[in-house]
Scaffold this motif. Structure first.
Motif, PDB file in Angstrom:
ATOM      1  N   GLN A  31     -52.061   3.083 -49.226  1.00 53.05           N
ATOM      2  CA  GLN A  31     -51.008   4.010 -48.768  1.00 53.05           C
ATOM      3  C   GLN A  31     -50.877   4.026 -47.256  1.00 53.05           C
ATOM      4  OE1 GLN A  31     -53.186   4.403 -51.295  1.00 53.05           O
ATOM      5  NE2 GLN A  31     -53.177   6.522 -51.957  1.00 53.05           N
ATOM      6  N   GLU A  32     -51.901   3.596 -46.555  1.00 56.62           N
ATOM      7  CA  GLU A  32     -51.896   3.644 -45.088  1.00 56.62           C
ATOM      8  C   GLU A  32     -51.173   2.434 -44.479  1.00 56.62           C
ATOM      9  OE1 GLU A  32     -52.971   6.349 -43.876  1.00 56.62           O
ATOM     10  OE2 GLU A  32     -53.930   7.066 -45.724  1.00 56.62           O
ATOM     11  N   LEU A  33     -50.817   1.448 -45.314  1.00 56.72           N
ATOM     12  CA  LEU A  33     -50.243   0.215 -44.776  1.00 56.72           C
ATOM     13  C   LEU A  33     -48.940   0.419 -43.997  1.00 56.72           C
ATOM     14  CD1 LEU A  33     -51.033  -2.143 -47.772  1.00 56.72           C
ATOM     15  CD2 LEU A  33     -51.832  -2.463 -45.429  1.00 56.72           C
ATOM     16  N   PRO A  34     -47.995   1.221 -44.500  1.00 61.58           N
ATOM     17  CA  PRO A  34     -46.726   1.344 -43.769  1.00 61.58           C
ATOM     18  C   PRO A  34     -46.900   1.875 -42.345  1.00 61.58           C
ATOM     19  CG  PRO A  34     -46.519   2.241 -45.984  1.00 61.58           C
ATOM     20  CD  PRO A  34     -47.972   1.951 -45.776  1.00 61.58           C
ATOM     21  N   THR A  35     -47.904   2.703 -42.124  1.00 59.04           N
ATOM     22  CA  THR A  35     -48.080   3.278 -40.785  1.00 59.04           C
ATOM     23  C   THR A  35     -49.145   2.551 -39.965  1.00 59.04           C
ATOM     24  OG1 THR A  35     -49.486   4.891 -41.892  1.00 59.04           O
ATOM     25  CG2 THR A  35     -47.259   5.607 -41.313  1.00 59.04           C
ATOM     26  N   HIS A  36     -49.825   1.558 -40.546  1.00 59.68           N
ATOM     27  CA  HIS A  36     -50.909   0.870 -39.835  1.00 59.68           C
ATOM     28  C   HIS A  36     -50.773  -0.641 -39.976  1.00 59.68           C
ATOM     29  CE1 HIS A  36     -52.503   4.947 -40.584  1.00 59.68           C
ATOM     30  NE2 HIS A  36     -53.019   4.801 -39.393  1.00 59.68           N
ATOM     31  N   PRO A  37     -49.993  -1.280 -39.100  1.00 64.10           N
ATOM     32  CA  PRO A  37     -49.713  -2.717 -39.233  1.00 64.10           C
ATOM     33  C   PRO A  37     -50.924  -3.610 -38.983  1.00 64.10           C
ATOM     34  CG  PRO A  37     -48.754  -1.854 -37.199  1.00 64.10           C
ATOM     35  CD  PRO A  37     -49.260  -0.683 -37.962  1.00 64.10           C
ATOM     36  N   ASN A  38     -52.032  -3.040 -38.471  1.00 64.72           N
ATOM     37  CA  ASN A  38     -53.230  -3.868 -38.255  1.00 64.72           C
ATOM     38  C   ASN A  38     -54.214  -3.776 -39.411  1.00 64.72           C
ATOM     39  OD1 ASN A  38     -53.898  -1.200 -37.661  1.00 64.72           O
ATOM     40  ND2 ASN A  38     -55.534  -1.792 -36.240  1.00 64.72           N
ATOM     41  N   LEU A  39     -53.776  -3.159 -40.527  1.00 68.79           N
ATOM     42  CA  LEU A  39     -54.656  -2.994 -41.688  1.00 68.79           C
ATOM     43  C   LEU A  39     -54.371  -4.057 -42.744  1.00 68.79           C
ATOM     44  CD1 LEU A  39     -56.664  -1.239 -43.421  1.00 68.79           C
ATOM     45  CD2 LEU A  39     -54.665   0.093 -44.125  1.00 68.79           C
ATOM     46  N   ILE A  40     -55.433  -4.645 -43.292  1.00 70.04           N
ATOM     47  CA  ILE A  40     -55.320  -5.516 -44.467  1.00 70.04           C
ATOM     48  C   ILE A  40     -56.218  -4.925 -45.551  1.00 70.04           C
ATOM     49  CG2 ILE A  40     -55.713  -7.822 -45.413  1.00 70.04           C
ATOM     50  CD1 ILE A  40     -55.276  -8.994 -42.653  1.00 70.04           C
ATOM     51  N   VAL A  41     -55.669  -4.692 -46.735  1.00 69.24           N
ATOM     52  CA  VAL A  41     -56.462  -4.166 -47.853  1.00 69.24           C
ATOM     53  C   VAL A  41     -56.582  -5.274 -48.889  1.00 69.24           C
ATOM     54  CG1 VAL A  41     -56.561  -2.447 -49.702  1.00 69.24           C
ATOM     55  CG2 VAL A  41     -55.673  -1.796 -47.445  1.00 69.24           C
ATOM     56  N   LEU A  43     -58.130 -14.656 -59.139  1.00 69.20           N
ATOM     57  CA  LEU A  43     -56.942 -14.102 -58.499  1.00 69.20           C
ATOM     58  C   LEU A  43     -57.325 -12.912 -57.628  1.00 69.20           C
ATOM     59  CD1 LEU A  43     -53.848 -14.579 -58.347  1.00 69.20           C
ATOM     60  CD2 LEU A  43     -53.623 -12.617 -59.859  1.00 69.20           C
ATOM     61  N   GLY A  44     -57.204 -13.115 -56.328  1.00 64.71           N
ATOM     62  CA  GLY A  44     -57.462 -12.047 -55.372  1.00 64.71           C
ATOM     63  C   GLY A  44     -56.167 -11.701 -54.667  1.00 64.71           C
ATOM     64  N   MET A  45     -56.087 -10.488 -54.155  1.00 66.22           N
ATOM     65  CA  MET A  45     -54.862 -10.103 -53.446  1.00 66.22           C
ATOM     66  C   MET A  45     -55.187  -9.460 -52.112  1.00 66.22           C
ATOM     67  SD  MET A  45     -53.888  -7.451 -56.486  1.00 66.22           S
ATOM     68  CE  MET A  45     -55.152  -7.473 -57.749  1.00 66.22           C
ATOM     69  N   ALA A  46     -54.260  -9.658 -51.177  1.00 61.73           N
ATOM     70  CA  ALA A  46     -54.354  -8.961 -49.898  1.00 61.73           C
ATOM     71  C   ALA A  46     -53.030  -8.249 -49.690  1.00 61.73           C
ATOM     72  CB  ALA A  46     -54.620  -9.946 -48.765  1.00 61.73           C
ATOM     73  N   PHE A  47     -53.114  -6.966 -49.330  1.00 62.82           N
ATOM     74  CA  PHE A  47     -51.925  -6.185 -48.990  1.00 62.82           C
ATOM     75  C   PHE A  47     -51.913  -6.043 -47.479  1.00 62.82           C
ATOM     76  CE2 PHE A  47     -53.774  -4.520 -52.974  1.00 62.82           C
ATOM     77  CZ  PHE A  47     -52.755  -4.839 -53.864  1.00 62.82           C
ATOM     78  N   ALA A  48     -50.793  -6.367 -46.859  1.00 59.61           N
ATOM     79  CA  ALA A  48     -50.722  -6.322 -45.394  1.00 59.61           C
ATOM     80  C   ALA A  48     -49.264  -6.287 -44.961  1.00 59.61           C
ATOM     81  CB  ALA A  48     -51.420  -7.543 -44.803  1.00 59.61           C
ATOM     82  N   SER A  49     -49.040  -6.165 -43.667  1.00 60.06           N
ATOM     83  CA  SER A  49     -47.668  -6.176 -43.150  1.00 60.06           C
ATOM     84  C   SER A  49     -46.985  -7.474 -43.571  1.00 60.06           C
ATOM     85  CB  SER A  49     -47.682  -6.069 -41.628  1.00 60.06           C
ATOM     86  OG  SER A  49     -48.062  -7.307 -41.063  1.00 60.06           O
ATOM     87  N   VAL A  85     -46.638  -1.564 -53.873  1.00 63.47           N
ATOM     88  CA  VAL A  85     -46.558  -2.235 -52.572  1.00 63.47           C
ATOM     89  C   VAL A  85     -45.409  -3.252 -52.645  1.00 63.47           C
ATOM     90  CG1 VAL A  85     -47.776  -3.807 -51.002  1.00 63.47           C
ATOM     91  CG2 VAL A  85     -49.027  -1.947 -52.107  1.00 63.47           C
ATOM     92  N   PRO A  86     -44.529  -3.292 -51.618  1.00 65.04           N
ATOM     93  CA  PRO A  86     -43.421  -4.253 -51.656  1.00 65.04           C
ATOM     94  C   PRO A  86     -43.915  -5.699 -51.790  1.00 65.04           C
ATOM     95  CG  PRO A  86     -43.208  -2.766 -49.778  1.00 65.04           C
ATOM     96  CD  PRO A  86     -44.529  -2.479 -50.398  1.00 65.04           C
ATOM     97  N   GLU A  87     -43.097  -6.525 -52.434  1.00 65.77           N
ATOM     98  CA  GLU A  87     -43.525  -7.906 -52.704  1.00 65.77           C
ATOM     99  C   GLU A  87     -43.841  -8.684 -51.433  1.00 65.77           C
ATOM    100  OE1 GLU A  87     -40.556  -9.693 -55.456  1.00 65.77           O
ATOM    101  OE2 GLU A  87     -40.366  -7.612 -56.143  1.00 65.77           O
ATOM    102  N   ASP A  88     -43.112  -8.415 -50.356  1.00 63.35           N
ATOM    103  CA  ASP A  88     -43.361  -9.193 -49.136  1.00 63.35           C
ATOM    104  C   ASP A  88     -44.601  -8.705 -48.377  1.00 63.35           C
ATOM    105  OD1 ASP A  88     -42.335  -6.852 -48.145  1.00 63.35           O
ATOM    106  OD2 ASP A  88     -40.795  -7.772 -46.887  1.00 63.35           O
ATOM    107  N   MET A  89     -45.278  -7.678 -48.927  1.00 59.29           N
ATOM    108  CA  MET A  89     -46.549  -7.234 -48.324  1.00 59.29           C
ATOM    109  C   MET A  89     -47.735  -7.622 -49.198  1.00 59.29           C
ATOM    110  SD  MET A  89     -45.373  -3.540 -46.802  1.00 59.29           S
ATOM    111  CE  MET A  89     -46.918  -3.185 -45.973  1.00 59.29           C
ATOM    112  N   LEU A  90     -47.490  -8.599 -50.089  1.00 63.51           N
ATOM    113  CA  LEU A  90     -48.491  -9.028 -51.062  1.00 63.51           C
ATOM    114  C   LEU A  90     -48.835 -10.492 -50.872  1.00 63.51           C
ATOM    115  CD1 LEU A  90     -47.460  -7.899 -54.661  1.00 63.51           C
ATOM    116  CD2 LEU A  90     -49.781  -8.232 -53.816  1.00 63.51           C
ATOM    117  N   PHE A  91     -50.096 -10.791 -50.658  1.00 64.34           N
ATOM    118  CA  PHE A  91     -50.554 -12.188 -50.627  1.00 64.34           C
ATOM    119  C   PHE A  91     -51.501 -12.408 -51.801  1.00 64.34           C
ATOM    120  CE2 PHE A  91     -54.001 -15.126 -49.828  1.00 64.34           C
ATOM    121  CZ  PHE A  91     -53.297 -16.293 -49.573  1.00 64.34           C
ATOM    122  N   LEU A  92     -51.352 -13.537 -52.495  1.00 64.43           N
ATOM    123  CA  LEU A  92     -52.266 -13.848 -53.596  1.00 64.43           C
ATOM    124  C   LEU A  92     -53.107 -15.080 -53.260  1.00 64.43           C
ATOM    125  CD1 LEU A  92     -49.935 -13.243 -56.673  1.00 64.43           C
ATOM    126  CD2 LEU A  92     -51.589 -11.695 -55.629  1.00 64.43           C
TER     127      LEU A  92
END
Ligand SMILES: *Cc1c(COP(=O)(O)O)cnc(C)c1O
Length: 344
Positions: free
Chosen positions: A190-200, A215-221, A66-73
């Motif tokens: 894998q669904e993140l690039p096509t679904h901007p309303n998804l947070i994993v 340490l928790g992570m969120a993947f999102a737009s 996942v690209p770094e700018d789609m990663l929240f820690l």
């Protein structure tokens, strides 16, 4: 999806974030740092840590694809759960919809933030229907919570059904994948690039064996991650956690070995449970724990406590009457649990 500006609380959308010394100057070339009122002694603990955890995110980005700018820690997934409310939900006005039973922190954070928490009961196979979940939503529903594999039931949710929710809901859908490393089912990442309303959401607390470092992570737009970064405490991930996580990520094969061993033990423990006279049903699971319906969960729980063995009593949870939730331990620990139950 509604435009992000309509989903985010107005005060958050317009928020001017705190600008820390480390934000204003984050280059590497300088060697005299007199900008942050730090003590020059006691290195390396005297310096504020990187507020955006860049080195750690570089590694995580490689491991997770996942690209770094789609990663929240966050300070555990719990921080990312709380932030979802603070970013999207107007207290006393907005609501969220979640499956039930599920992880307790979604409701606790809703209550703390004065946000209405609506639930839709799972069916007897612990699955849900997208239509039912969407029917519980109204104009003020900002978030839908899904947890797969689900806690405390252990099963993965139907992936097509989750995708249907993501595609049909106008707001934000959060899929908590704390146990994904144990699952057969593919991550929703894998669904993140096509679904901007998804947070994993994922975490270092389970398969990675890092519950202590938080340490928790969120993947999102990238847009959502930028807003989370604006709202979080500037130094939410301390130096020790960043350093330790970097060490752990350098050896992901160790995690694979743990997972393999735990899955073997899970098979052994579950089949032994199904033979126990005190066990009425063992539920299928995709996680490092399973739910077992017992003859009398409370009495068996108390009996185990007396022997110094702690499992989770879920008998008061919806659909989990007389159920114990058993985490898979080492072979020795699992064997001790079985021996105790055989003597009950
Ligand atoms: C254990 C667990 C977490 C992990 O939370 P952390 O704060 O990262 O330790 C998140 N979600 C679910 C469903 C869990 O069971």
């Amino acid at each position: 999806m509604k435009p992000l500006e309509q989903l985010v609380r107005r005060n958050i959308w317009g928020l001017a974030p705190y600008s820390s010394a480390r934000d204003e100057y984050s280059g590497k070339e300088a060697h005299v740092f007199l900008d942050a009122n730090e003590n020059p002694y006691n290195a390396p603990y005297n310096r504020y840590p990187d507020p955006l955890q860049r080195e750690l995110k570089r590694l995580l980005s490689q491991v997770k694809g996942v690209p770094e700018d789609m990663l929240f820690l966050g300070n555990g997934s719990d921080e990312a759960i709380d932030l979802a409310y603070r970013v999207f939900c107007q207290p006393g006005v907005d609501n969220v919809v979640a499956i039930a039973p599920s992880y307790g922190m979604y409701q606790v954070c809703a209550d703390v933030n004065d946000v209405e928490y609506r639930t839709v009961l799972l069916d007897d196979r612990f699955q849900f229907s997208a239509d039912q979940l969407l029917a519980a939503c109204d104009n003020h529903t900002k978030l839908i919570w899904l947890c797969s594999p689900n806690n405390p039931t252990g099963n993965s949710l139907n992936r097509d059904e989750m995708l249907r929710v993501v595609e049909q809901f106008e707001g934000i859908v959060i899929v908590d994948e704390a146990y994904i490393d144990f699952a057969q089912q593919q991550s929703m990442r894998q669904e993140l690039p096509t679904h901007p309303n998804l947070i994993v959401m994922q975490t270092m607390s389970k398969a990675w064996g890092g519950a202590a470092i938080r340490l928790g992570m969120a993947f999102a737009s990238a847009d959502i991650v930028a807003i989370y970064n604006k709202v979080k405490y500037p130094y939410n991930i301390n130096l020790l956690t960043q350093q330790q996580a970097i060490e752990m990520l350098k050896d992901p094969f160790e995690v694979d070995k743990w997972v393999k061993t735990l899955l073997e033990e899970r098979t052994r423990l579950m089949s032994a449970f199904s033979q126990l006279p005190v066990c009425e049903h063992v539920y299928r699971t995709d996680a490092n724990f399973f739910l077992a319906r017992m003859t009398d969960a409370q009495a068996i729980y108390d009996y185990l406590v007396d022997r110094g063995i702690i499992v989770r009593n879920r008998t008061r949870v919806q659909l989990c009457r007389n159920c114990l939730r058993i985490t898979i331990g080492t072979r020795t620990e699992n064997t001790e649990l079985l021996a105790a139950l055989r003597q009950y």
